[in-house]
Structure formats: C-alpha cells, structure tokens
Write an enzyme that holds these catalytic residues in place. Structure first.
Site, PDB file in Angstrom:
ATOM      1  CB  THR A   1      -0.841   0.029   1.298  1.00  0.00           C
ATOM      2  OG1 THR A   1      -1.695  -1.093   1.286  1.00  0.00           O
ATOM      3  CG2 THR A   1      -1.619   1.307   1.433  1.00  0.00           C
TER       4      THR A   1
ATOM      5  NE  ARG B   1      -7.646  -7.964   2.289  1.00  0.00           N
ATOM      6  CZ  ARG B   1      -6.602  -7.154   2.380  1.00  0.00           C
ATOM      7  NH1 ARG B   1      -6.396  -6.237   1.458  1.00  0.00           N
ATOM      8  NH2 ARG B   1      -5.768  -7.251   3.391  1.00  0.00           N
TER       9      ARG B   1
ATOM     10  N   GLY C   1      -8.980  -4.257   3.149  1.00  0.00           N
ATOM     11  CA  GLY C   1      -7.873  -4.288   4.104  1.00  0.00           C
ATOM     12  C   GLY C   1      -7.941  -3.083   5.028  1.00  0.00           C
ATOM     13  CG  ASP C   2      -4.296  -1.663   6.721  1.00  0.00           C
ATOM     14  OD1 ASP C   2      -4.077  -2.527   5.835  1.00  0.00           O
ATOM     15  OD2 ASP C   2      -3.503  -0.731   6.939  1.00  0.00           O
TER      16      ASP C   2
ATOM     17  CB  THR D   1       2.072  -0.638   4.195  1.00  0.00           C
ATOM     18  OG1 THR D   1       2.061  -1.621   3.150  1.00  0.00           O
ATOM     19  CG2 THR D   1       3.495  -0.509   4.704  1.00  0.00           C
ATOM     20  N   GLY D   2       0.941  -3.474   5.192  1.00  0.00           N
ATOM     21  CA  GLY D   2       1.198  -4.833   5.657  1.00  0.00           C
ATOM     22  C   GLY D   2      -0.058  -5.662   5.532  1.00  0.00           C
TER      23      GLY D   2
END
Lengths: 317, 317
Positions: free
Chosen positions: A151, A179, A181-182, A202-203
């Site tokens: 990201t 989906r 993500g954060d 990020t991750g």
C-alpha cells in the site's frame, strides 16, 4: 515554517521528488499528498496500487483508498472501487461530504462518475500476465496467495502547519472479491491530527485492523513520545498482544511524522520508505529488524537500487 | 464467575432477555452476542437493522455488521451486504478467516452463499411503505435525509471470562448506495479485549469513524478508568475536538463493559440501552444529557414504553 513528508515503499520516490518542490513553494498538505499518490496510482508498473494494480481472484481490479485532513478532520474513503484510475482523488472528494463519505463498490463508482472521474480499464497487459503467472504458481503450490500487499500510505506536513494522511492500494494479492484491508479504514490504515502528527500503515490488513496502529501511533505522539518511539512502541506492543491472543503475526510497517516535521517508522519485515523535509532532500531508506529486535535503517545499496529498477522494468519477480 | 452484557437501543431487549438465560447457563460470549443480534435482525419491525431494514436511496437494503472475539482477536466484518438476513452470522463466520475477513458487496454475498446462508428479499411491505413515505417527506422538505441510524451494538462477558463485541445496521437512513458507517469498522464501531473490556458505538458513523471511540474507550479502561468514566471521557474529549476542528458534531452514543461485568455509557442525545448481568435482570434504561452537560440515566416511564410499543406495532412515526 518547517515542512515534510513520509511515504511507505520505494514506489513513492518519484512522486515525492516532484511534489517536494511544491511543498517547499507552499502547496497544501492535501494537494501534495494527492499529487504523490496519484503519480503512484498512474504508473502502471507499480502492481499493487491503482492503474496496473493486481486484480483479485476473479480477475477484477478493486481499489481501496482514503484521505484525511488533519486540520478539519474531513475524512473520505473508498473500497472495492473499479475502473477509476485515481481512488485517492475520489476519497479526497468524498472527504468534503458531511454524510456518505465512505463509499464502496458500485456506490463508490457512481459517485466518482457523477463527479467527473473517467471510467477506464485498469487491467494492463503486464498485470494480467503477472496475475495469470501467479495464479499458475499458486495452483502448482509454488507460492501462497496473499503474499503481496504494498500500500502507498503517507503523511504530509505543509508550511502552514496543516497535515494530511492518505492511502491507496489494490489490496492483498489474489484477494477474494470484495476484500477490504486496513488501507481505507480510519485509525487502522491512516490517521492525522495537525495539532499532533499523522501515521499510515502497510502490511497484512487483516492483522493491522485488529490494532488501530495508525491512531495509536498518533495518540502516543500526543502523549509526548517522539515519532520514532511512538511508532516502535505501538508496533511492538501490538505484535506481542497479537502473538499472545491470535498466535500469528503478519507483516506490519508504520510511518509517521509529527507537526514539527520529525519522523519515525516501525516494521517487522524488510521495508522501504521515502522521506523529504525542509532540511532533507527526497531520500529512500531501507529498514529491517535485526535478530535481536533492533530497528535498522539504512540507505539502499547501489545493487539494491539496480535490482529494484530491473524488477520494475520487467516485473518478473 | 461473573457475566453480563450491554447493548445499544431498546430494540435489543427481547433478545437480551432470551439470551441472558443462556449466558447464566454458561453459553459463550460469541454465541450470546450472535443470538441477540440475530433476533434483532430477524424482527421485521426494527427498521434500522437486518430484515425489514430501511433501504438506501436506490431502494436496496444494504447491511453492515461486524464481530470481534476479545480473547483471540478474531475479527470479521461485512459492508453493503444484500439479500442475507443475518449479517452478524456472516461477520462471525468471516472472523475465522486468516485472510479476507472483511468483505463487501458482491464479494460478501458470494462468501455468505458459499457458506450456506440463504438469499432472500429483505425489503418488507412495511419498510418499503416507510421508505416511500419518507422519500416523499424529503422531497417536500418536511424532513432531512440521514436522520436515523440505530445500530445494534453490544458487548458480552461470559462466565469463562471471554468477551465478544459486535454490531449490525442498515446504516444511515436514505444513505447513498454503498455508504459505509462506523458499524463494520474495528475500533470505530466496536472493539473488545477480554483482558480489559469492550465497547460499541451508535450514531452518525461519519463522525464516529473520525475518532476511534470504541478503541479509545477500551484503552481508557486499560489505563484503569471505570467503564463509566472511560466512555464519558472518550465521548467528551472527542466532541470537543470535533467541534473545534470540524465545526459540527452528530449524534454519538457509546456502551461499554469491562471484564468484571461493570458497565458504562455516554451519549449526546436521547439514547436507550439494555443491560443484563449476574446481579441485574434484563433492564431497559433511557439516557440523555442534561443542559449542564450531566449524564442522566433513568428507567423509562410507562408512557414511554407504551409509545414505543405503539410505534413499533404501527411504524407510523
């Protein structure tokens, strides 16, 4: 007045170079942030963000992005946005809305089109090839899905002491349809308060969103911690908690900057990031955690840079 | 061991009554939470959650929900889910996934159907009528859109000292297609850590998600504050900040419980909630803020209860 910006991953470098001049000339944090992220979104060879981003398991490119103004707390986000090249600009536009400022899927696209964003195919020949190749490798069990998730996340402080934070991502590699993500989630993927500072993550989004790491990093800066200590303590505390409770800890990296232009990062994997401040020209760093748990931050070697460029040109890793 | 639960709004009452027996018998926090929220989702006359929930501006019912296990940190969420009656159960199922645990729109439905959830029309004659009636009022400028947003949010502590938190909502009344509020967002709409306690929020999601109020309430309990003080300080601090920065503050209410079964709430509007603990049978409270800023918590009058029942039966307000 001081100014500066910090962004996740090497891919932000060119955008940071271009925008650092505008930042020095007095451009707003929001404009600079949008400028950098747009450049990353539009560069087809970055396969984890925007145009040329990797499609989901169904072969569709679905993008997430968010924008937050640290002075007004205006916040906008999109998730699962299709066929729009610059999700960050849609998110910023949404941040101006009092209601309905976080939109997903068809609703997000509808808003974008209504506001003049062009619809276009985001799948490039390269990203399609890459997707097919990776799909085959997964079938042959030569690789696991959900391995890549780069990201772009960043924090900007401008000369007028305003701050902004934002993210943009095509999400987890080979993600399921829909989906999230954060990245588009306030407090998880990003947070900023011009009176304090900002952070972005990020991750592995599924892990990051269990911990509110961006919010917590800003909160620790508010308590008086340096950006360096804030990011590192936030990550370390959460990793320990997650290990104990969940038994698994994915890749997680954080960048942050306070409103004096001081910055910090934390990571549990090899992680590159880009800095530019009033006193430091745009610089790429590569960071990692040593075996005894210490954070190592170095400038990348010439070999690393050469390899990176080769990979970027050929996208063959 | 002690046990208890707290839930937003009067609509949780019947579910809390039914599930409080199971909680006393040793059912898990997750089962009890899912049980209460399912009951609210399935009761058609509750027009802000699940079956019979109010459709968005396009006439489609789009639902948001989330589930978090405070012991394992397993977290699942859905947003913009259509045609599935029990979003809370889909969210709970998703919480078991290591990857792709937050799904939206078509992707969320695909997961639900694959996992045996039946597709059905969630729009009832009543909610359709109500929608048309409200739409007309908006056109005639007799009311503003985005006025109603009654999320069911709750926290449960079971006898084994495990905790769970969850939410379910059809979102802002007359919301745009794809609008996401705070309900499915970890830290904003809900948060729980069995070592500390949990919290859930209801109100204007666009404002709530700027502040991570559920996470912050839990964090303050971790620092040693009573649930009462944690919820109230969190809300008051954030309201002040939002007023200063954003200039507008929407409706916001918080419920929380620590792992001793002690509870607290905070609100800036008239707000009902339901409690049941080892020592207290299921009870409805009505809370408000007095003119001098004090929190008032009372049992509702007989008139109030009668009016509520009338409204519920006729859905004519």
């Amino acid at each position: 007045m001081t100014y500066g910006m910090i962004a996740t991953w090497r891919m932000a470098y060119e955008g940071v170079i271009h925008q650092s001049e505008h930042l020095a000339d007095g451009s707003s944090a929001g404009d600079v942030l949008e400028g950098v992220i747009k450049e990353v979104e539009e560069f087809a060879n970055f396969i984890s963000v925007g145009y040329g981003g990797l499609p989901n398991e169904d072969g569709t490119v679905q993008l997430d992005a968010a924008f937050m103004d640290g002075t007004t707390f205006e916040t906008g986000a999109v998730a699962g946005l299709e066929n729009i090249k610059n999700p960050i600009s849609v998110a910023r536009k949404l941040s101006k809305e009092r209601f309905n400022s976080f939109l997903i899927a068809e609703g997000a696209k509808k808003f974008a089109v209504k506001n003049g964003f062009e619809q276009e195919d985001l799948l490039t020949e390269k990203s399609k090839e890459k997707w097919e190749e990776k799909k085959k490798k997964i079938e042959l069990k030569e690789m696991t899905p959900y391995d890549g998730h780069d990201t772009i996340g960043m924090v900007v402080l401008d000369k007028a002491n305003h701050m902004a934070a934002g993210t943009s991502s095509s999400g987890l590699f080979m993600k399921k349809n829909g989906r999230v993500g954060d990245s588009p989630l306030p407090g998880s993927g990003f947070y900023v308060d011009s009176d304090i500072g900002g952070a972005a993550a990020t991750g592995l989004g599924e892990d990051l969103m269990k911990g509110m790491l961006s919010y917590e990093t800003v909160r620790k800066m508010e308590e008086g911690l340096s950006p360096e200590d804030a990011a590192q303590r936030t990550l370390e505390e959460f990793e320990k908690k997650l290990e104990r409770k969940y038994g698994k800890v994915g890749a997680m990296s954080l960048v942050c900057m306070n409103n004096k232009g001081e910055w910090g990062i934390a990571t549990n994997v090899e992680f590159t990031f880009v800095i530019a401040t009033k006193t430091q020209k745009p610089t790429i760093y590569i960071s990692n955690r040593s075996e005894d748990g210490q954070l190592i931050i170095e400038k990348p070697t010439k070999e690393w840079m050469k390899d990176y460029q080769g990979n970027l040109n050929n996208r063959i890793e």
